[in-house]
Design an enzyme around this catalytic site. Sequence first.
Site, PDB file in Angstrom:
ATOM      1  N   HIS A  12       0.844  -1.196   0.000  1.00  0.00           N
ATOM      2  CA  HIS A  12       0.000   0.000   0.000  1.00  0.00           C
ATOM      3  C   HIS A  12       0.880   1.248   0.000  1.00  0.00           C
ATOM      4  O   HIS A  12       1.998   1.232   0.535  1.00  0.00           O
ATOM      5  CB  HIS A  12      -0.892   0.036   1.243  1.00  0.00           C
ATOM      6  CG  HIS A  12      -1.995  -0.962   1.229  1.00  0.00           C
ATOM      7  ND1 HIS A  12      -3.147  -0.803   1.971  1.00  0.00           N
ATOM      8  CD2 HIS A  12      -2.153  -2.141   0.562  1.00  0.00           C
ATOM      9  CE1 HIS A  12      -3.945  -1.827   1.778  1.00  0.00           C
ATOM     10  NE2 HIS A  12      -3.364  -2.663   0.924  1.00  0.00           N
ATOM     11  N   GLU A  71       0.858   3.915   1.714  1.00  0.00           N
ATOM     12  CA  GLU A  71       1.286   4.364   3.041  1.00  0.00           C
ATOM     13  C   GLU A  71       2.478   3.553   3.543  1.00  0.00           C
ATOM     14  O   GLU A  71       3.440   4.117   4.079  1.00  0.00           O
ATOM     15  CB  GLU A  71       0.138   4.233   4.058  1.00  0.00           C
ATOM     16  CG  GLU A  71      -1.090   5.034   3.708  1.00  0.00           C
ATOM     17  CD  GLU A  71      -2.148   4.246   2.952  1.00  0.00           C
ATOM     18  OE1 GLU A  71      -3.345   4.487   3.215  1.00  0.00           O
ATOM     19  OE2 GLU A  71      -1.798   3.407   2.101  1.00  0.00           O
TER      20      GLU A  71
END
Length: 149
Positions: A53, A55
Amino acid sequence: MKDDNYYMSLALKEASKAEEIDEVPVGAIIVKDGKIISKGFNVRETKMDALGHAEIVSIRKANKKLKSWRLDDCTLYVTIEPCIMCGGAIIQSRIKRVVYGAKDFKGGCFGSSINILEADNINHHPEVIGGVLEEECSKLIKDYFKKKR
């Protein structure tokens, strides 16, 4: 003056990079003391990595750059509300502030689907601000999935 809109526009550029390689267009950047210390975008499909992901990618890069697992005094800008996995990484890395664009009603962990910050025993609670460039962030994701269907 560089503000949340400015940095979110840069996260949107990262999200566009994901879309170019047929990844779900989510982008993230981490800022400390007004300087961008890392950037990331989704790479789950490309790298066959469930942890890929935006993040997580940007947190790992920031850890490496700062030579520390602690990202105190950092702000994470991400185009969609983080999921519970990313929320856990945000808490564990001690990110001070999270700014996101679009809500994620199916998986967002800062209030849209669940709110992990309601857990009393968590030892770190970042400041969370949602809805920054929400329309642009939401449109990018919606358009991507329209093309896929």
